[in-house]
Design a protein around this motif. Structure first.
Motif, mmCIF file in Angstrom:
data_model
loop_
_atom_site.group_PDB
_atom_site.id
_atom_site.type_symbol
_atom_site.label_atom_id
_atom_site.label_comp_id
_atom_site.label_asym_id
_atom_site.label_seq_id
_atom_site.Cartn_x
_atom_site.Cartn_y
_atom_site.Cartn_z
ATOM 1 N N GLU A 43 0.851 -1.191 0.000
ATOM 2 C CA GLU A 43 0.000 0.000 0.000
ATOM 3 C C GLU A 43 0.886 1.240 0.000
ATOM 4 O OE1 GLU A 43 -3.521 1.978 2.754
ATOM 5 O OE2 GLU A 43 -2.910 -0.079 3.113
ATOM 6 N N VAL A 44 0.376 2.299 -0.598
ATOM 7 C CA VAL A 44 1.095 3.569 -0.656
ATOM 8 C C VAL A 44 0.146 4.678 -0.217
ATOM 9 C CG1 VAL A 44 2.198 5.249 -2.186
ATOM 10 C CG2 VAL A 44 2.549 2.805 -2.570
ATOM 11 N N GLU A 45 0.638 5.550 0.636
ATOM 12 C CA GLU A 45 -0.128 6.730 1.033
ATOM 13 C C GLU A 45 0.777 7.944 0.953
ATOM 14 O OE1 GLU A 45 -3.080 4.622 4.288
ATOM 15 O OE2 GLU A 45 -1.965 6.395 4.861
ATOM 16 N N SER A 46 0.179 9.058 0.607
ATOM 17 C CA SER A 46 0.915 10.315 0.677
ATOM 18 C C SER A 46 0.211 11.174 1.705
ATOM 19 C CB SER A 46 0.960 11.004 -0.682
ATOM 20 O OG SER A 46 -0.338 11.348 -1.105
ATOM 21 N N GLU A 47 1.002 11.967 2.409
ATOM 22 C CA GLU A 47 0.429 12.830 3.428
ATOM 23 C C GLU A 47 1.267 14.077 3.566
ATOM 24 O OE1 GLU A 47 0.405 10.244 6.851
ATOM 25 O OE2 GLU A 47 2.445 10.765 7.399
ATOM 26 N N VAL A 48 0.625 15.125 4.056
ATOM 27 C CA VAL A 48 1.329 16.349 4.359
ATOM 28 C C VAL A 48 1.351 16.460 5.877
ATOM 29 C CG1 VAL A 48 1.339 18.852 4.145
ATOM 30 C CG2 VAL A 48 0.567 17.437 2.220
ATOM 31 N N LYS A 49 2.562 16.451 6.427
ATOM 32 C CA LYS A 49 2.733 16.547 7.876
ATOM 33 C C LYS A 49 3.675 17.709 8.152
ATOM 34 C CE LYS A 49 3.836 13.956 11.994
ATOM 35 N NZ LYS A 49 4.248 12.697 12.568
ATOM 36 N N ASP A 50 3.264 18.593 9.015
ATOM 37 C CA ASP A 50 4.050 19.787 9.327
ATOM 38 C C ASP A 50 4.391 20.568 8.061
ATOM 39 O OD1 ASP A 50 4.034 19.060 12.053
ATOM 40 O OD2 ASP A 50 5.824 17.809 11.775
ATOM 41 N N GLY A 51 3.455 20.596 7.120
ATOM 42 C CA GLY A 51 3.632 21.357 5.893
ATOM 43 C C GLY A 51 4.517 20.703 4.856
ATOM 44 N N LYS A 52 4.952 19.461 5.093
ATOM 45 C CA LYS A 52 5.848 18.774 4.156
ATOM 46 C C LYS A 52 5.207 17.490 3.642
ATOM 47 C CE LYS A 52 9.957 20.556 6.396
ATOM 48 N NZ LYS A 52 11.160 20.244 7.144
ATOM 49 N N LEU A 53 5.295 17.301 2.335
ATOM 50 C CA LEU A 53 4.772 16.091 1.706
ATOM 51 C C LEU A 53 5.700 14.926 2.003
ATOM 52 C CD1 LEU A 53 2.775 14.679 -0.256
ATOM 53 C CD2 LEU A 53 4.306 15.387 -2.107
#
Length: 142
Positions: A43-53
């Protein structure tokens, strides 16, 4: 053109969406292939955490699972390995029991980040579930 279903979740300042392995940036895909040539991408997920991808790539390596977090440039940020609760240091289990005496540890991960090791434990009772991260000495990471 291939269609990808995307689910968007915003929770505690983290935006997240699912993606397909084919949707990974070339640098991320190349790093996964270089470091884990025998692994299968689950599985692959993308997320933005603390303003960073960042990308979370869940791998299957034999019977084990490993989550690898990478920047779009392919830099490994964090690695999380699923481990048995018996493998968790006693200090971590003791600290978790002290914080949540009525919630047993059901699952655990060993996390490597910035050259240091941490333990993420999942405590669960009925439908209530909590994840807490600790240092090997049992100090909670906030």
């Amino acid at each position: 053109m291939r269609r990808t279903n995307v689910a968007l979740v915003v929770y505690l300042g983290i935006a997240c969406c699912t993606a397909e392995a084919e949707d990974l940036p070339k640098a991320v895909a190349a790093k996964i292939k270089e470091v884990y040539p025998r692994a299968k991408i689950h599985e692959v997920e993308s997320e933005v955490k603390d303003g960073k991808l960042r990308y979370e790539v869940e791998l299957k390596i034999g019977k084990k699972e490993r989550d690898v977090f990478l920047t779009p440039e392919g830099e490994v940020i964090q690695v999380a390995d699923e481990i048995s609760v018996k493998s968790v240091p006693a200090a971590v289990l003791k600290a978790a029991k002290k914080l949540y005496p009525d919630m047993p540890v059901r699952e655990a991960e060993r996390i490597t980040r910035d050259g240091k090791t941490y333990y993420l434990v999942e405590l669960r009772r009925w439908i209530k579930e909590i994840e807490v991260e600790f240092t090997p000495a049992g100090e909670e990471v906030k």
